[in-house]
Design a protein around this motif. Sequence first.
Motif, mmCIF file in Angstrom:
data_model
loop_
_atom_site.group_PDB
_atom_site.id
_atom_site.type_symbol
_atom_site.label_atom_id
_atom_site.label_comp_id
_atom_site.label_asym_id
_atom_site.label_seq_id
_atom_site.Cartn_x
_atom_site.Cartn_y
_atom_site.Cartn_z
ATOM 1 N N SER A 43 0.810 -1.220 0.000
ATOM 2 C CA SER A 43 0.000 0.000 0.000
ATOM 3 C C SER A 43 0.841 1.267 0.000
ATOM 4 O O SER A 43 0.301 2.364 -0.143
ATOM 5 N N LYS A 44 2.148 1.130 0.112
ATOM 6 C CA LYS A 44 3.019 2.309 0.038
ATOM 7 C C LYS A 44 2.957 2.950 -1.352
ATOM 8 O O LYS A 44 3.099 4.157 -1.476
ATOM 9 N N CYS A 45 2.783 2.115 -2.373
ATOM 10 C CA CYS A 45 2.845 2.610 -3.752
ATOM 11 C C CYS A 45 1.507 2.590 -4.481
ATOM 12 O O CYS A 45 1.346 3.287 -5.469
ATOM 13 N N THR A 64 7.595 -12.710 -10.135
ATOM 14 C CA THR A 64 8.196 -11.703 -11.013
ATOM 15 C C THR A 64 7.725 -10.307 -10.639
ATOM 16 O O THR A 64 8.518 -9.364 -10.577
ATOM 17 N N TYR A 65 6.439 -10.164 -10.375
ATOM 18 C CA TYR A 65 5.858 -8.860 -10.066
ATOM 19 C C TYR A 65 6.368 -8.318 -8.732
ATOM 20 O O TYR A 65 6.729 -7.142 -8.624
ATOM 21 N N VAL A 66 6.434 -9.178 -7.709
ATOM 22 C CA VAL A 66 6.925 -8.727 -6.397
ATOM 23 C C VAL A 66 8.406 -8.352 -6.503
ATOM 24 O O VAL A 66 8.841 -7.358 -5.908
ATOM 25 N N ALA A 67 9.181 -9.097 -7.290
ATOM 26 C CA ALA A 67 10.594 -8.751 -7.497
ATOM 27 C C ALA A 67 10.708 -7.365 -8.141
ATOM 28 O O ALA A 67 11.545 -6.548 -7.745
ATOM 29 N N LYS A 68 9.848 -7.095 -9.120
ATOM 30 C CA LYS A 68 9.840 -5.779 -9.779
ATOM 31 C C LYS A 68 9.473 -4.681 -8.782
ATOM 32 O O LYS A 68 10.125 -3.635 -8.726
ATOM 33 N N MET A 69 8.439 -4.924 -7.994
ATOM 34 C CA MET A 69 8.000 -3.924 -7.013
ATOM 35 C C MET A 69 9.073 -3.707 -5.945
ATOM 36 O O MET A 69 9.270 -2.588 -5.468
ATOM 37 N N ARG A 70 9.792 -4.762 -5.597
ATOM 38 C CA ARG A 70 10.848 -4.661 -4.592
ATOM 39 C C ARG A 70 11.949 -3.713 -5.046
ATOM 40 O O ARG A 70 12.569 -3.023 -4.229
ATOM 41 N N ARG A 71 12.195 -3.663 -6.333
ATOM 42 C CA ARG A 71 13.241 -2.785 -6.873
ATOM 43 C C ARG A 71 12.806 -1.325 -6.960
ATOM 44 O O ARG A 71 13.631 -0.459 -7.234
ATOM 45 N N PRO A 73 12.123 2.330 -5.886
ATOM 46 C CA PRO A 73 12.642 3.157 -4.792
ATOM 47 C C PRO A 73 11.549 3.420 -3.753
ATOM 48 O O PRO A 73 10.417 3.733 -4.090
ATOM 49 N N GLY A 74 11.901 3.247 -2.513
ATOM 50 C CA GLY A 74 10.971 3.543 -1.434
ATOM 51 C C GLY A 74 9.960 2.458 -1.134
ATOM 52 O O GLY A 74 9.118 2.642 -0.253
ATOM 53 N N SER A 75 10.014 1.313 -1.821
ATOM 54 C CA SER A 75 9.023 0.262 -1.555
ATOM 55 C C SER A 75 9.204 -0.323 -0.162
ATOM 56 O O SER A 75 8.231 -0.739 0.460
ATOM 57 N N GLY A 76 10.433 -0.396 0.287
ATOM 58 C CA GLY A 76 10.700 -0.960 1.601
ATOM 59 C C GLY A 76 10.534 -2.470 1.663
ATOM 60 O O GLY A 76 10.547 -3.047 2.742
ATOM 61 N N ILE A 77 10.383 -3.126 0.523
ATOM 62 C CA ILE A 77 10.182 -4.582 0.500
ATOM 63 C C ILE A 77 11.544 -5.269 0.567
ATOM 64 O O ILE A 77 12.349 -5.162 -0.351
ATOM 65 N N SER A 78 11.785 -5.967 1.673
ATOM 66 C CA SER A 78 13.027 -6.724 1.835
ATOM 67 C C SER A 78 12.835 -8.123 1.241
ATOM 68 O O SER A 78 11.711 -8.514 0.904
ATOM 69 N N ALA A 79 13.931 -8.874 1.167
ATOM 70 C CA ALA A 79 13.829 -10.265 0.693
ATOM 71 C C ALA A 79 12.905 -11.062 1.610
ATOM 72 O O ALA A 79 12.092 -11.858 1.148
ATOM 73 N N GLN A 80 13.001 -10.823 2.915
ATOM 74 C CA GLN A 80 12.140 -11.520 3.877
ATOM 75 C C GLN A 80 10.685 -11.101 3.691
ATOM 76 O O GLN A 80 9.788 -11.935 3.739
#
Length: 122
Positions: A43-45, A64-71, A73-80
């Motif tokens: 919900s950050k983006c 694939t989509y979560v990997a893209k969103m993780r990249r 800026p500012g998503s704050g999505i870590s690998a965990q």
Amino acid sequence: MRALALLVATALLGCGGPSMDPEVASASAASRADYDVFALRCSKCHSLARPLNSGIDDDGYWRTYVAKMRRQPGSGISAQDSVAILRFLHQYSIEQRRRKGKPVDSPALTAPSPAPSETGGS
């Protein structure tokens, strides 16, 4: 599964908290924790309705989509975080496939794990 669907519906309606539906409250702690990570990070983006109403029920696409969103800026999505998000989306995809009358043991639904680039591997 019904509890997961109710949890998502409650979130989409902006409800929750102490007056939460009893079935939602009985969802496993792990499912609630995964949903909480999904809700916080995604919900950050964009609105949560964007992924939940997308109609996507394929785990490979979600990875694939979560990997893209993780990249982003500012998503704050870590690998965990991505593992928890993918676990939630996997369960949500199962529910979506059931609603569509599709088999839930499809190859499109596999145990969630981050893409190799998400864990630092190649």
